[in-house]
Design a protein around this motif. Structure first.
Motif, PDB file in Angstrom:
ATOM      1  N   LYS A   1      46.864  20.471 -10.532  1.00 47.05           N
ATOM      2  CA  LYS A   1      45.926  21.587 -10.504  1.00 47.05           C
ATOM      3  C   LYS A   1      45.902  22.165  -9.091  1.00 47.05           C
ATOM      4  O   LYS A   1      45.461  21.506  -8.151  1.00 47.05           O
ATOM      5  CB  LYS A   1      44.529  21.122 -10.928  1.00 47.05           C
ATOM      6  N   VAL A   2      46.372  23.376  -8.939  1.00 43.92           N
ATOM      7  CA  VAL A   2      46.505  23.999  -7.625  1.00 43.92           C
ATOM      8  C   VAL A   2      45.250  24.797  -7.289  1.00 43.92           C
ATOM      9  O   VAL A   2      44.728  25.547  -8.114  1.00 43.92           O
ATOM     10  CB  VAL A   2      47.736  24.928  -7.583  1.00 43.92           C
ATOM     11  N   ARG A   3      44.796  24.649  -6.051  1.00 44.86           N
ATOM     12  CA  ARG A   3      43.728  25.477  -5.498  1.00 44.86           C
ATOM     13  C   ARG A   3      44.218  26.007  -4.158  1.00 44.86           C
ATOM     14  O   ARG A   3      44.203  25.298  -3.154  1.00 44.86           O
ATOM     15  CB  ARG A   3      42.436  24.664  -5.328  1.00 44.86           C
TER      16      ARG A   3
ATOM     17  N   ALA B   1      44.445  34.016 -10.325  1.00 43.94           N
ATOM     18  CA  ALA B   1      45.598  34.132 -11.226  1.00 43.94           C
ATOM     19  C   ALA B   1      46.758  33.280 -10.731  1.00 43.94           C
ATOM     20  O   ALA B   1      47.427  32.602 -11.525  1.00 43.94           O
ATOM     21  CB  ALA B   1      46.018  35.595 -11.345  1.00 43.94           C
ATOM     22  N   TYR B   2      46.986  33.285  -9.425  1.00 46.73           N
ATOM     23  CA  TYR B   2      48.062  32.452  -8.877  1.00 46.73           C
ATOM     24  C   TYR B   2      47.748  30.962  -9.042  1.00 46.73           C
ATOM     25  O   TYR B   2      48.654  30.155  -9.306  1.00 46.73           O
ATOM     26  CB  TYR B   2      48.305  32.781  -7.405  1.00 46.73           C
ATOM     27  N   ASP B   3      46.495  30.582  -8.869  1.00 39.72           N
ATOM     28  CA  ASP B   3      46.115  29.176  -9.105  1.00 39.72           C
ATOM     29  C   ASP B   3      46.549  28.739 -10.505  1.00 39.72           C
ATOM     30  O   ASP B   3      47.099  27.642 -10.688  1.00 39.72           O
ATOM     31  CB  ASP B   3      44.600  29.004  -8.970  1.00 39.72           C
ATOM     32  N   HIS B   4      46.303  29.599 -11.477  1.00 40.13           N
ATOM     33  CA  HIS B   4      46.659  29.272 -12.862  1.00 40.13           C
ATOM     34  C   HIS B   4      48.174  29.232 -13.045  1.00 40.13           C
ATOM     35  O   HIS B   4      48.721  28.311 -13.680  1.00 40.13           O
ATOM     36  CB  HIS B   4      46.034  30.315 -13.804  1.00 40.13           C
TER      37      HIS B   4
ATOM     38  N   LYS C   1      59.753  20.012 -13.310  1.00 36.43           N
ATOM     39  CA  LYS C   1      60.753  19.478 -12.381  1.00 36.43           C
ATOM     40  C   LYS C   1      61.985  20.369 -12.275  1.00 36.43           C
ATOM     41  O   LYS C   1      62.611  20.464 -11.212  1.00 36.43           O
ATOM     42  CB  LYS C   1      61.173  18.073 -12.819  1.00 36.43           C
ATOM     43  N   HIS C   2      62.351  21.030 -13.373  1.00 40.40           N
ATOM     44  CA  HIS C   2      63.576  21.822 -13.362  1.00 40.40           C
ATOM     45  C   HIS C   2      63.378  23.230 -12.807  1.00 40.40           C
ATOM     46  O   HIS C   2      64.351  23.952 -12.590  1.00 40.40           O
ATOM     47  CB  HIS C   2      64.164  21.919 -14.785  1.00 40.40           C
ATOM     48  N   ALA C   3      62.114  23.630 -12.564  1.00 36.13           N
ATOM     49  CA  ALA C   3      61.852  24.968 -12.018  1.00 36.13           C
ATOM     50  C   ALA C   3      60.587  24.909 -11.169  1.00 36.13           C
ATOM     51  O   ALA C   3      59.571  25.521 -11.490  1.00 36.13           O
ATOM     52  CB  ALA C   3      61.706  25.989 -13.140  1.00 36.13           C
ATOM     53  N   PRO C   4      60.638  24.169 -10.060  1.00 32.70           N
ATOM     54  CA  PRO C   4      59.415  23.881  -9.298  1.00 32.70           C
ATOM     55  C   PRO C   4      58.945  25.049  -8.427  1.00 32.70           C
ATOM     56  O   PRO C   4      59.736  25.871  -7.964  1.00 32.70           O
ATOM     57  CB  PRO C   4      59.845  22.707  -8.417  1.00 32.70           C
ATOM     58  N   TRP C   5      57.638  25.078  -8.220  1.00 36.70           N
ATOM     59  CA  TRP C   5      57.022  25.973  -7.246  1.00 36.70           C
ATOM     60  C   TRP C   5      56.835  25.233  -5.924  1.00 36.70           C
ATOM     61  O   TRP C   5      56.586  24.023  -5.907  1.00 36.70           O
ATOM     62  CB  TRP C   5      55.652  26.441  -7.721  1.00 36.70           C
ATOM     63  N   PHE C   6      56.922  25.993  -4.832  1.00 36.44           N
ATOM     64  CA  PHE C   6      56.584  25.501  -3.510  1.00 36.44           C
ATOM     65  C   PHE C   6      55.593  26.479  -2.889  1.00 36.44           C
ATOM     66  O   PHE C   6      55.851  27.686  -2.861  1.00 36.44           O
ATOM     67  CB  PHE C   6      57.833  25.392  -2.619  1.00 36.44           C
ATOM     68  N   VAL C   7      54.462  25.962  -2.405  1.00 32.87           N
ATOM     69  CA  VAL C   7      53.474  26.806  -1.732  1.00 32.87           C
ATOM     70  C   VAL C   7      53.764  26.728  -0.236  1.00 32.87           C
ATOM     71  O   VAL C   7      53.477  25.712   0.414  1.00 32.87           O
ATOM     72  CB  VAL C   7      52.040  26.356  -2.045  1.00 32.87           C
TER      73      VAL C   7
END
Length: 268
Positions: free
Chosen positions: A14-16, A211-214, A222-228
């Motif tokens: 869960k990203v904040r 919206a970006y948090d969601h 794992k096959h298409a990860p996000w990096f903040v």
């Protein structure tokens, strides 16, 4: 794909964004200290891309997202300046054209997916077709969630067909955005970068962050990860992103294909 990075969004996390640093510089204390590393990364990327293009067993899709002024253009120019243009393309996604709007929302993105051997960079991406409509309530939360499920399936299909995917959210603070916008206002040579749309969308900062948090919380398998990526400091943004790309490409251990002719027998 196994990628180690402090900025990786692990699956089902869960990203904040409000709790993530925009100004972190890792182990680097200054831009001068990091300059040599970026030069090294550019050289490594150039060499790795030569093999990547020749081998043609994989494709690489790099997605760049972020608030206005986050530095998507700068990321491309600073990291990929040494790449052979023959093996790298950039696609930008604006407001859909009338033809694009008549198709499913992923149609125009699929048309820009790289073939094997190529690196393609999405300067904004298929996520825009969920992001802005959700912020402006042009689609319901239910439709937005369904579209994100479609994106997960779309990216899974790409991965199954040898397309590697790295997705970077360029994380800047609102104060930093203010500074960058003011710089454009103060410099007549940067006025061309100003748009009424950018200034208008700035009013919706909290809604975009929500919206970006969601998005980040639900579309980072794992096959298409996000990096903040902390992006208040442009120089560190470039180091953080180039490190991840170099690590992935080195991990492939690709080799040049076997020759089709015996060079030793050729006499000119």
């Amino acid at each position: 794909m196994k990628i180690k990075s402090p900025y990786l969004v692990k699956p089902h996390t869960k990203v904040r964004l409000a709790k993530k640093s925009t100004s972190d510089t890792g182990s680097y204390k200054s831009e001068e200290a990091a300059a040599a590393t970026l030069v090294k990364h550019r050289k490594q990327l150039a060499d790795l891309q030569d093999v990547f293009y020749a081998n043609q067993s994989k494709a690489l899709l790099i997605v760049l997202q972020g608030m206005d002024t986050a530095g998507k253009d700068g990321t491309i120019s600073h990291i990929f300046s040494g790449i052979n243009p023959q093996g790298c393309d950039v696609a930008s996604f604006k407001v859909p054209t009338p033809l694009e709007a008549r198709h499913d929302f992923l149609w125009r993105a699929h048309a820009q997916v790289p073939p094997r051997g190529m690196i393609n960079i999405f300067n904004r991406s298929h996520y825009e077709d969920v992001l802005s409509p959700r912020v402006h309530k042009l689609i319901s939360a239910k439709v937005a969630s369904r579209h994100l499920e479609d994106i997960n399936e779309f990216e899974s299909m790409l991965f199954d067909n040898d397309v590697l995917i790295l997705k970077f959210y360029l994380h800047i603070s609102r104060d930093e955005q203010t500074r960058r916008l003011q710089s454009r206002i103060d410099d007549t040579k940067k006025h061309w970068k100003l748009s009424e749309a950018d200034l208008h969308e700035r009013k919706f900062w909290p809604q975009y962050i929500d919206a970006y948090d969601h998005i980040l919380s639900t579309t980072s398998p794992k096959h298409a990860p996000w990096f903040v990526i902390p992006s208040d400091n442009k120089w560190y943004r470039n180091i953080a992103i180039s490190t991840i790309i170099v690590d992935l490409m080195q991990s492939l251990k690709l080799k040049f294909p076997d020759p089709t002719v015996d060079a030793s027998a050729i006499k000119l």
